[in-house]
Design a protein around this motif. Structure first.
Motif, short mmCIF file in Angstrom:
data_model
loop_
_atom_site.label_atom_id
_atom_site.label_comp_id
_atom_site.label_asym_id
_atom_site.label_seq_id
_atom_site.Cartn_x
_atom_site.Cartn_y
_atom_site.Cartn_z
N SER A 282 -6.67 -15.07 22.24
CA SER A 282 -6.33 -14.03 21.27
C SER A 282 -4.94 -13.49 21.55
N PRO A 283 -4.33 -12.78 20.57
CA PRO A 283 -2.99 -12.22 20.78
C PRO A 283 -2.91 -11.25 21.96
N ASN A 284 -4.05 -10.59 22.30
CA ASN A 284 -4.02 -9.65 23.42
C ASN A 284 -4.29 -10.30 24.77
N GLY A 285 -4.41 -11.64 24.75
CA GLY A 285 -4.55 -12.36 26.01
C GLY A 285 -5.96 -12.73 26.39
N GLY A 286 -6.96 -12.23 25.67
CA GLY A 286 -8.34 -12.62 25.94
C GLY A 286 -8.61 -14.02 25.42
N ASP A 287 -9.72 -14.62 25.86
CA ASP A 287 -10.03 -15.95 25.36
C ASP A 287 -11.53 -16.14 25.19
N PRO B 31 -21.65 -19.91 41.81
CA PRO B 31 -20.43 -19.30 42.36
C PRO B 31 -19.51 -18.88 41.22
N VAL B 32 -19.93 -17.86 40.49
CA VAL B 32 -19.21 -17.46 39.27
C VAL B 32 -19.02 -15.95 39.27
N THR B 33 -17.85 -15.51 38.82
CA THR B 33 -17.53 -14.09 38.80
C THR B 33 -17.98 -13.45 37.49
N HIS B 34 -18.07 -12.13 37.49
CA HIS B 34 -18.41 -11.40 36.28
C HIS B 34 -17.37 -11.63 35.19
N GLU B 35 -16.12 -11.78 35.61
CA GLU B 35 -15.04 -12.01 34.64
C GLU B 35 -15.22 -13.35 33.91
N VAL B 36 -15.59 -14.39 34.65
CA VAL B 36 -15.81 -15.69 34.02
C VAL B 36 -17.00 -15.64 33.07
N LEU B 37 -18.08 -14.97 33.48
CA LEU B 37 -19.25 -14.84 32.61
C LEU B 37 -18.91 -14.06 31.35
N ALA B 38 -18.09 -13.03 31.49
CA ALA B 38 -17.69 -12.24 30.32
C ALA B 38 -16.87 -13.08 29.35
N ARG B 39 -15.98 -13.88 29.90
CA ARG B 39 -15.15 -14.76 29.06
C ARG B 39 -16.02 -15.74 28.29
N ASP B 40 -16.98 -16.36 28.97
CA ASP B 40 -17.83 -17.36 28.32
C ASP B 40 -18.81 -16.74 27.34
N ALA B 41 -19.22 -15.51 27.60
CA ALA B 41 -20.17 -14.84 26.71
C ALA B 41 -19.47 -14.07 25.59
#
Length: 218
Positions: free
Chosen positions: A62-67, A170-180
């Motif tokens: 996204s334009p704000n850097g999220g994906d 072995p996954v971080t909350h940030e990675v889970l948030a990105r995928d969800a």
């Protein structure tokens, strides 16, 4: 090389020897380390890529850097959307991130486009693969629109369980948030609730799935 192309493309045996030779001579091999990122789109075609070994994540930014993660490519998968801009009126902005060290083979746009123009079997395969991926993407966006976040997070945990072949992720909350497709803070709150419900166990940098059956019913 011939074995890789024959295994990857169902139309291989129907090509002329000249066409097969063009693919064999045009294909290039690249080793990409984990965390390597590639961008496709904006009128630039990478060509058709084969992930011979490794795992890569395809996402949009996204334009704000999220994906948002669209899908993953595993051993032997073909990335056809990286060549979609060779089709008239179709230009897709996509990014690829290597989640492991990857060996990637690329058939350049000029080589694949010539085959696409010459062979009905190549054209049919290409359109079928692009349609299949767009169907998957539409399903994903329907999930974002119509399903609740808890359900998406449960599905994401189960997807990572399948990828790792283990209940300990072995996954971080940030990675889970990105995928969800949600915020990290939301994931952290939901994981604590999942833990209280006896579905997962949380440790630093890891999530252990305790009850996959109940997660699948959320």
């Amino acid at each position: 090389m011939k074995e890789l192309l024959q295994r990857s493309f169902p139309f291989w045996d129907g090509l002329s020897r000249e066409q097969q030779k063009a693919m064999e001579q045009g294909i290039t091999k690249t080793f990409c380390e984990k965390k390597t990122r590639l961008h496709f789109g904006g009128g630039e075609c990478a060509g058709v890529q084969i992930i011979e070994k490794g795992r890569a994540r395809i996402f949009i930014t996204s334009p704000n850097g999220g994906d948002i993660t669209l899908f993953r490519l595993m051993d032997g998968d073909v990335s056809i959307l990286s060549a979609a801009c060779m089709l008239n009126g179709m230009d897709i902005e996509l990014d690829m991130e290597m989640e492991t060290d990857c060996t990637v083979y690329t058939i350049p746009k000029r080589v694949y486009k010539k085959l696409y123009d010459e062979s009905g079997a190549v054209k049919d395969y290409t359109m079928e693969m692009i349609s299949e991926k767009f169907s998957d993407i539409m399903w994903l966006f329907n999930q974002f629109v119509f399903s609740n976040v808890a359900s998406r997070l449960a599905g994401t945990l189960l997807e990572h369980r399948a990828l790792e072949g283990s209940d300990v992720l072995p996954v971080t909350h940030e990675v889970l948030a990105r995928d969800a497709g949600t915020a990290r803070e939301v994931v952290s709150r939901l994981l604590k609730q999942f833990q209280a419900d006896g579905l997962v166990r949380l440790t630093r940098g890891k999530v252990e799935i305790i009850d996959a059956g109940r997660l699948g019913k959320i």
